[in-house]
Scaffold this motif. Structure first.
Motif, PDB file in Angstrom:
ATOM      1  N   ALA D  50      -3.206 -35.176  12.224  1.00  0.00           N
ATOM      2  CA  ALA D  50      -2.470 -36.450  12.377  1.00  0.00           C
ATOM      3  C   ALA D  50      -1.983 -37.109  11.408  1.00  0.00           C
ATOM      4  O   ALA D  50      -0.881 -37.861  11.397  1.00  0.00           O
ATOM      5  CB  ALA D  50      -3.726 -37.194  12.911  1.00  0.00           C
ATOM      6  N   VAL D  53       1.668 -35.640  11.021  1.00  0.00           N
ATOM      7  CA  VAL D  53       2.524 -36.177  12.032  1.00  0.00           C
ATOM      8  C   VAL D  53       2.821 -37.927  11.753  1.00  0.00           C
ATOM      9  O   VAL D  53       3.836 -38.136  11.553  1.00  0.00           O
ATOM     10  CB  VAL D  53       1.996 -35.916  13.284  1.00  0.00           C
ATOM     11  N   ASN D  54       1.863 -38.614  11.424  1.00  0.00           N
ATOM     12  CA  ASN D  54       1.875 -39.967  11.384  1.00  0.00           C
ATOM     13  C   ASN D  54       2.460 -40.396  10.156  1.00  0.00           C
ATOM     14  O   ASN D  54       3.326 -41.365   9.953  1.00  0.00           O
ATOM     15  CB  ASN D  54       0.400 -40.550  11.419  1.00  0.00           C
ATOM     16  N   LEU D  61       0.911 -43.227  15.529  1.00  0.00           N
ATOM     17  CA  LEU D  61      -0.301 -42.826  15.657  1.00  0.00           C
ATOM     18  C   LEU D  61      -0.608 -42.058  17.003  1.00  0.00           C
ATOM     19  O   LEU D  61      -1.280 -41.184  16.801  1.00  0.00           O
ATOM     20  CB  LEU D  61      -1.064 -43.885  15.054  1.00  0.00           C
ATOM     21  N   ALA D  64       0.579 -38.830  16.838  1.00  0.00           N
ATOM     22  CA  ALA D  64      -0.086 -38.002  15.801  1.00  0.00           C
ATOM     23  C   ALA D  64      -1.397 -37.517  16.385  1.00  0.00           C
ATOM     24  O   ALA D  64      -1.848 -36.270  16.202  1.00  0.00           O
ATOM     25  CB  ALA D  64      -0.322 -38.802  14.616  1.00  0.00           C
ATOM     26  N   LEU D 123      -4.464 -42.797   7.348  1.00  0.00           N
ATOM     27  CA  LEU D 123      -3.537 -43.003   8.353  1.00  0.00           C
ATOM     28  C   LEU D 123      -2.819 -44.387   8.618  1.00  0.00           C
ATOM     29  O   LEU D 123      -3.591 -45.148   7.979  1.00  0.00           O
ATOM     30  CB  LEU D 123      -4.236 -42.525   9.640  1.00  0.00           C
TER      31      LEU D 123
END
Lengths: 244, 242, 312, 291
Positions: D50, D53-54, D61, D64, D123
């Motif tokens: 995550a 991706v994020n 999010l 993600a 994140l």
């Protein structure tokens, strides 16, 4: 009985582990609509034979043919889809599932006809209908055996393999199990059954096999085996003398 | 749920008593309760005049009540002879404090080994003494369990389906052997068995269980004629054979 | 690297290996002989180490404190065992890690007594003086300019070998036969009168005492103690050694601890063209792969007996 | 009262993460008899997927999280194909698989350390926003965590109770062999198990990352609590795992009303040991039958 056998197992050699062969050239044939009974002393390989037919024991040699299709070494779910069911001797119900869910689990390959089949099973075993929402763990020994047979009949198999269906049951329940077997057979299902209760089982059998040491020892009609003095002496507890 | 519900029975000293009943009648559970493997909610167990309820299985075994199991529990990764030797009672070498001092137990160990060999011989396993027990067949495991139980020199031996998987000829020999031990040492035997021939043949008394209760306790001949027993257990088959 | 420096470094690595060897010998008694999957073994080492450290920093002579530390570890084994030994194998494993973590969190939080994360300093007590006198003595014998670490190296390994010999000696006794019976099947052991619970307790306490002894040598080696020295990973490294050498094999334990200690500490010595923290990570990848590989292809370990392997 | 309600909300949030992790662990145990010590590291890996991706790729999010769920489901399937199935076919015992999973845990955790280093990762979410509900405050993060967990847990419960796949999973957990001979395609059910168990682990990892920060040992540190939750609920019982997870979160947070929060984790373990003293099979567990 009819000509083309439904199930043919030939020259089976194999066992659970690579080094030890339990089956050493076993063979078994079942014609359509027959009751076939396998007897023999403990350790003769009876259970192993039936498991091997159902694809549960690795085979080094031999073939199993169901309705002319080679099913040797196929996975059980595939064999089940081809019309053969198997009822193990012990641990043959899902204890934490309800009776209804147990039957559903038998219908993995026949979801379309599930409701219909379930009704048929409840008609055959009314006691199961009464308790369909109960967990299977609460069933008595005889009821469990009924449920196990019913589960195996859900996909409408043409061949039913039974591993000592009367094992550990009270003599009273044994009679019921045999009645059930005859009833199921009367509806056209071919039965292959291992039995300790050799006399009673052979009395029902169209065909009987005596196994010893992983090989066929005697083969013949059930009634003939019952009358065979040698079989009686060796496997039925010494002829009439063994009975009360 | 109660597997055994208010069952009462007695086993006379020096008798061979069998426990029969349909599957699920609670026979094995009764064994577990008596031998301390399962705690009873209520009730008492009296052994040789003493209340032994709530004692642990090992304590009861040391007091002379030794059992076998329906599904055998051999110690697969130990040798056959070690399985038998394990059961010896009063072995100083089994105490932690003595483990370091061989001279305190060497003598007893030799005795135990000799007796274990005798026991194995008795059940026909002498040739297998040095094999790992895991290599034994189902019937041989039953025999090893029996040898192990007798090795503990019990006053009461409780056998859970001792004949299952044992070849009939050897089975008969073992029954004879147990009967001899009873004559010689006053051994008491309680066993669970499905084979009616065996039960009726050797028992002094038969305890019949059904649905967690004791239906009756009587000598074999009476049991066979008891209508309650026929209904609950023997059924039509029993009537036909009787 | 300077050869002399290198010698000192290797002496350090081998001493670490020796401490691990003792630690894992304790684990052998519990896991190998008795089948107790003790995942909280590091807690016993922590008890040995911290009780020694706390005693010597509070003025108790080191020579008195050492046996007390070992006995305390054994007592901790009994205390842990009393409530937990009746549990199933996998529950026991998890509960023992939990108990170890409770202890570590406790040590971390009682900063006033234990120094918490700041560390417990001078925990090795009189060891430094003993070490000096031993070096002097060796000097007198003609062994001049020895590395400061040699005495501890020798003593640790002598102890490890003695413990292994002791266990082998006990190993031939009927007592150990009863432990193995418990390992194989508790019910069967109980059915013939063996006091299962007491036997397990004895094995747990004996293993704990040996881990406590490992804690003593660990303290001599490190001088200061920190809670993070006693994280669950230490137990898992112990298991890696156990698995590599073979469950049930004392000789395997000794060899396994040298291999694993080399992987953990030794590779620092080698030059890699990558950053140091990356090397650190890769060492543990290697240890993980060793555990996996052994379990997959040789679960009996390098020196265990296949016939006696019990991992069901 | 106020602090009680506040700690209850906090407990529900952390308990949700335990519960998500515990259900996946419990399913895998029930069906495959695998005590998976790598489950925590599966979670961590989900968090890092995550993160990539994020943060690294800049996607939202939600995307993600979906990627993390999918990725860990795939990781589960790969371990099944490469490790667990071959091992089962060779007849490996429970302890052998357990120890193997410890090795796998080492490998995953340290590969993460190798790839991303030991620093904390965050994140992309506003962790300062809170809603004032009068007597208690609930943060945006808590709202997200609790509501996602609630939806997912209900969905899993319904699936296990009412769908064919769910019932098959329960059948496999009763008896793998019987399921096989009943004609159930056990391989397919095992595949679903890993998709579900792995996916839940991935999701739990993302939520743990949202809740605090990500480190290579994030999942491992949660693992012991997750085991506690699984045992409290009775091992192999996914519904019990859910209850156990929430209960553990609540007990830990409530304890901060009386004890220093630094003992929070230890409290969970103390509860575990106390419960097992009185209920050796867990609160909702069945006694195993002997004889």
């Amino acid at each position: 009985m009819t000509d083309a056998p439904v199930l043919v197992a030939e020259d089976l050699v194999g066992g659970y582990v690579a080094e030890v062969d339990i089956l050493r050239g076993c063979a078994l044939t079942a014609g359509e609509g027959e009751i076939v009974v396998v007897i023999g002393p403990n350790g003769a390989g009876k259970s192993t034979l039936v498991k091997a037919i159902f694809g549960l024991v690795p085979l080094r040699q031999g073939t199993v043919t169901l309705h002319g299709t080679d099913v040797t070494g196929q996975r059980p779910n595939r064999i089940s889809a081809l019309g053969m069911s198997y009822v193990p001797q012990v641990n043959n119900v899902f204890p934490s599932l309800t009776i209804q869910e147990n039957l559903e689990m038998g219908a993995a390959n026949s979801r379309a006809t599930m409701d219909e089949r379930m009704d048929a099973m409840y008609a055959l075993f009314p006691r199961l209908r009464e308790r369909r929402r109960n967990r299977a763990e609460g069933l008595s020994g005889g009821e469990r055996q009924m449920l196990a047979v019913a589960r195996a009949l859900m996909p409408e198999p043409s061949v039913l393999l039974l591993d000592e269906p009367s094992a550990g049951l009270a003599p009273k329940a044994v009679g019921e199990v045999f009645e059930t077997v005859q009833q199921v057979n009367a509806s056209g299902v071919t039965i292959v059954m291992i039995e300790q209760n050799a006399r009673a089982a052979l009395a029902l059998a169209d065909r009987g096999y005596v196994l010893e040491g992983g090989q066929n020892r005697f083969t013949g009609k059930g009634a003939d085996l019952l009358d065979d003095p040698q079989v009686a002496e060796l496997y039925l507890g010494g002829g009439a003398a063994g009975r009360e | 749920m109660k597997a055994v519900d208010g069952a009462t029975f007695t086993v006379r000293r020096g008798s061979i008593t069998s426990l029969i009943g349909p599957n699920g009648a609670g026979k094995t559970t009764a064994f577990n309760l008596v031998t301390g493997f399962t705690r009873a909610d209520s009730g008492t167990v009296v052994f040789e005049g003493r209340n032994v309820t709530r004692r642990g299985p090992d304590q009861l075994a040391r007091a002379g009540m030794v059992r076998t199991f329906q599904l055998t529990r051999v110690l697969g990764k130990m040798r056959v002879i070690e399985n038998a030797m394990l059961a010896a009672s009063e072995h100083p070498g089994e105490r932690f404090v003595n483990a370091l001092v061989p001279r305190r137990w060497k003598h007893r160990e030799a005795e135990v080994r000799e007796r274990a060999m005798e026991m194995l011989d008795q059940v026909g396993l002498a040739a297998k003494a040095e094999d790992y027990a895991a290599t034994l067949s189902g019937g041989q495991r039953k025999l090893l369990e029996l040898a192990r139980a007798l090795m503990a020199e019990p006053t009461l031996v409780m056998l859970d389906e001792p004949m299952a998987g044992v070849n009939p000829t050897l089975g008969r020999q073992l029954l004879d052997y147990l009967a001899r031990l009873r004559e010689e040492r006053g051994l008491t035997v309680l066993f669970i068995e499905h084979d009616m021939e065996v039960v009726m043949g050797v028992s002094d008394e038969v305890v019949v269980m059904g649905e967690g209760r004791v239906i009756t306790q009587a000598p074999p001949d009476e049991v066979r004629r008891d209508q309650r027993v026929i209904d609950a257990y023997l059924g039509a088959a029993g009537e036909a054979e009787a | 690297m300077d050869p002399l420096l290198a010698f000192g470094f290797w002496a350090y690595v081998l001493t670490v290996a020796g401490v691990y060897a003792i630690f894992v010998l304790g684990l052998q008694v519990q896991v190998g002989d008795t089948g107790l999957l003790n995942f909280g073994h590091v807690a016993f080492m922590a008890i040995g180490a911290y009780s020694l450290g706390l005693m010597v920093t509070n003025g108790i002579p080191t020579i008195v404190a050492i046996p007390i530390a070992v006995v305390l570890a054994a007592i901790a084994g009994v205390l842990l065992g009393l409530p937990t030994l009746r549990l199933r194998g996998d529950y026991f494993a998890i509960v023992t890690i939990a108990a170890g973590e409770i202890l570590r969190i406790l040590v971390q939080n009682r900063q006033d007594e234990t120094g918490g994360t700041l560390g417990l300093r001078r925990a090795s007590g009189a060891w430094r003086d003993w070490n000096d006198s031993m070096l002097d003595w060796l000097d007198g014998l003609g062994l001049r300019d020895l590395d400061r670490r040699v005495p501890l190296l020798v003593i640790t390994w002598v102890t490890a070998v003695l413990v292994a010999l002791l266990l082998m000696h006990i190993g031939r006794s009927p007592w150990r036969r009863t432990l193995r019976a418990v390992r194989e099947n508790e019910d069967a052991a109980a059915a013939v009168g063996k006091p299962v619970f007491r036997l397990k307790l004895q094995a747990l306490a004996l293993g704990a005492a040996i881990a406590g002894l490992a804690g003593v040598y660990f303290t001599f080696l490190q001088t200061s103690l920190y809670p993070e020295n006693f994280e669950p990973i230490v137990t898992f490294i112990g298991f890696a050694i156990l698995i590599l050498g073979g469950i049930g094999s004392y000789f395997g334990t000794v060899l396994g601890s040298i291999v694993i200690a080399f992987i953990i500490s030794g590779v620092r010595f080698l030059d890699f063209p990558i950053a140091e923290d990356k090397v650190a990570a890769l060492r543990f990848v290697v240890i993980g792969l060793i555990i996996m590989g052994m379990m997959a292809f040789r679960p009996q370990g390098l020196f265990g007996k296949k016939e006696e392997l019990h991992l069901d | 009262m106020e602090t009680f309600l506040q700690t209850t909300i906090n407990g529900l949030a952390s308990g949700s993460i335990y519960a998500l992790g515990a259900i996946g662990l419990s399913l895998v145990y029930a069906i495959l008899k695998l005590v998976n010590f790598a489950h925590g590291d599966f979670m961590t890996l989900g968090g890092y997927v995550a993160f990539v991706v994020n943060v690294s790729l800049g996607a939202p999010l939600v995307v993600a999280a979906a990627a993390a769920v999918a990725a860990i489901a795939v990781v589960g399937l790969i371990t099944e194909a490469v490790i667990w199935r071959p091992m089962r076919n060779r007849g490996a015992g429970v302890m052998q698989l357990l120890l193997l999973s410890i090795g796998l845990a080492f490998v995953i955790r340290n590969l993460i350390l190798f790839g991303w280093g030991g620093q904390e990762k965050r994140l992309d979410i506003d962790n300062t926003r809170t809603f004032d509900l009068g007597i208690v405050r609930i943060s945006l993060i808590q709202v997200i965590v609790i509501s996602i967990a609630a939806v997912v847990l209900v969905a899993v419960g319904v699936m296990l109770r009412s769908t064919y796949v769910g019932k098959s999973m329960r059948a496999l957990s009763d008896s793998f062999d019987l399921a096989e001979v009943s004609g159930i395609d056990t391989r397919r059910v095992v595949t679903y198990t890993w998709v579900l168990g792995g996916g839940l682990a991935g999701l739990a990892g993302v939520l743990a990352g949202i809740f605090t920060t990500l480190r290579p040992d994030t999942g491992f540190l949660l693992l012991l609590g997750i085991f506690a939750a699984v045992i409290l609920g009775g091992i192999g019982n996914p519904f019990g795992a859910l209850v156990g997870g929430i209960a553990l979160g609540l007990v830990q947070e409530w304890s901060t009303n009386w004890i220093t929060p630094t003992y929070k984790e230890a409290i969970g373990f103390v509860v575990l040991i106390l419960v097992l003293l009185f209920r050796p099979n867990g609160v909702l567990g069945h006694a195993t039958r002997t004889g």
